[in-house]
Design a protein around this motif. Sequence first.
Motif, PDB file in Angstrom:
ATOM      1  N   SER A  58      14.248 -52.909  -7.623  1.00 49.43           N
ATOM      2  CA  SER A  58      15.183 -52.571  -8.694  1.00 49.43           C
ATOM      3  C   SER A  58      16.162 -53.717  -8.933  1.00 49.43           C
ATOM      4  CB  SER A  58      15.936 -51.284  -8.338  1.00 49.43           C
ATOM      5  OG  SER A  58      16.804 -50.925  -9.383  1.00 49.43           O
ATOM      6  N   MET A  99      10.085 -48.217 -18.979  1.00 49.87           N
ATOM      7  CA  MET A  99       9.399 -48.183 -17.694  1.00 49.87           C
ATOM      8  C   MET A  99       8.197 -47.263 -17.843  1.00 49.87           C
ATOM      9  SD  MET A  99      12.455 -47.816 -14.912  1.00 49.87           S
ATOM     10  CE  MET A  99      12.828 -46.141 -15.352  1.00 49.87           C
ATOM     11  N   ASN A 157      16.748 -44.147  -9.695  1.00 44.91           N
ATOM     12  CA  ASN A 157      18.041 -44.794  -9.935  1.00 44.91           C
ATOM     13  C   ASN A 157      18.652 -44.273 -11.232  1.00 44.91           C
ATOM     14  OD1 ASN A 157      20.152 -46.594  -9.438  1.00 44.91           O
ATOM     15  ND2 ASN A 157      19.147 -48.269 -10.524  1.00 44.91           N
ATOM     16  N   TRP A 158      18.713 -42.955 -11.354  1.00 46.05           N
ATOM     17  CA  TRP A 158      19.221 -42.326 -12.569  1.00 46.05           C
ATOM     18  C   TRP A 158      20.704 -42.577 -12.745  1.00 46.05           C
ATOM     19  CZ3 TRP A 158      15.544 -41.005 -15.661  1.00 46.05           C
ATOM     20  CH2 TRP A 158      14.364 -40.436 -15.191  1.00 46.05           C
ATOM     21  N   PRO A 173      18.158 -37.025 -15.248  1.00 52.96           N
ATOM     22  CA  PRO A 173      17.370 -37.452 -16.402  1.00 52.96           C
ATOM     23  C   PRO A 173      17.368 -36.496 -17.580  1.00 52.96           C
ATOM     24  CG  PRO A 173      15.918 -36.431 -14.832  1.00 52.96           C
ATOM     25  CD  PRO A 173      17.305 -36.395 -14.248  1.00 52.96           C
ATOM     26  N   ALA A 179      11.215 -42.496 -19.369  1.00 56.94           N
ATOM     27  CA  ALA A 179      12.416 -43.113 -18.816  1.00 56.94           C
ATOM     28  C   ALA A 179      12.462 -44.597 -19.130  1.00 56.94           C
ATOM     29  CB  ALA A 179      12.467 -42.907 -17.310  1.00 56.94           C
ATOM     30  N   ILE A 182      15.336 -48.224 -18.574  1.00 56.23           N
ATOM     31  CA  ILE A 182      16.554 -48.758 -17.975  1.00 56.23           C
ATOM     32  C   ILE A 182      17.532 -49.004 -19.111  1.00 56.23           C
ATOM     33  CG2 ILE A 182      17.566 -50.635 -16.634  1.00 56.23           C
ATOM     34  CD1 ILE A 182      14.690 -51.099 -15.509  1.00 56.23           C
ATOM     35  N   LYS A 222      21.176 -48.632 -14.874  1.00 56.68           N
ATOM     36  CA  LYS A 222      20.700 -47.340 -14.366  1.00 56.68           C
ATOM     37  C   LYS A 222      19.657 -46.778 -15.313  1.00 56.68           C
ATOM     38  CE  LYS A 222      23.604 -46.845 -10.890  1.00 56.68           C
ATOM     39  NZ  LYS A 222      23.203 -46.709  -9.517  1.00 56.68           N
ATOM     40  N   TRP A 223      18.899 -45.820 -14.815  1.00 56.17           N
ATOM     41  CA  TRP A 223      17.826 -45.221 -15.595  1.00 56.17           C
ATOM     42  C   TRP A 223      18.344 -44.087 -16.453  1.00 56.17           C
ATOM     43  CZ3 TRP A 223      13.525 -44.446 -11.388  1.00 56.17           C
ATOM     44  CH2 TRP A 223      13.292 -45.669 -10.746  1.00 56.17           C
ATOM     45  N   ARG A 224      17.725 -43.946 -17.613  1.00 60.20           N
ATOM     46  CA  ARG A 224      18.032 -42.854 -18.529  1.00 60.20           C
ATOM     47  C   ARG A 224      16.741 -42.155 -18.883  1.00 60.20           C
ATOM     48  NH1 ARG A 224      21.359 -43.180 -23.095  1.00 60.20           N
ATOM     49  NH2 ARG A 224      20.625 -41.065 -23.205  1.00 60.20           N
TER      50      ARG A 224
END
Length: 142
Positions: A49, A66, A86-87, A92, A108, A110, A117-119
């Motif tokens: 990451s 991703m 890594n939300w 999510p 998802a 980044i 962070k992930w969305r």
Amino acid sequence: MAARCPSGWRTYGNRCYKLVETKANWYTAKSRCEQYGAHLLSITNGDESKFIEGLISNVRKTIVWMGLRKGSRWYWVDGSGVTFLNWFRGEPNNESYMEAFAKDVNCAGIYTKMAKKWRGWRRLVLDATIVLELDEDGTRSG
């Protein structure tokens, strides 16, 4: 052993990565990866990451797709196990974004403007940047 990557690709561990700054929705991004014999990015640990954060640090788009999808559960399109998440806070399910359709999140990316962070997104048609990934032998996983 480090991967042997094609010219223009970056090596991390046993995988190769290529940043493609083009506007593409999730489906087109997946297809473009496959044209390279690759797959959309999967992130399996914190070190990877951090590497990806560096790779995308100067992208112009705010979303980097991703290969993380949701059916009955979250899964990586390359078949990797979901062992690292890594939300961003509230994700999510898009609570932090206040979207009316937040409960139907199915992909998802980044979000580069929120600490990498992930969305989660429902709309696979958003245009975003692509990171392609190859396995150590120059082939795709899965």
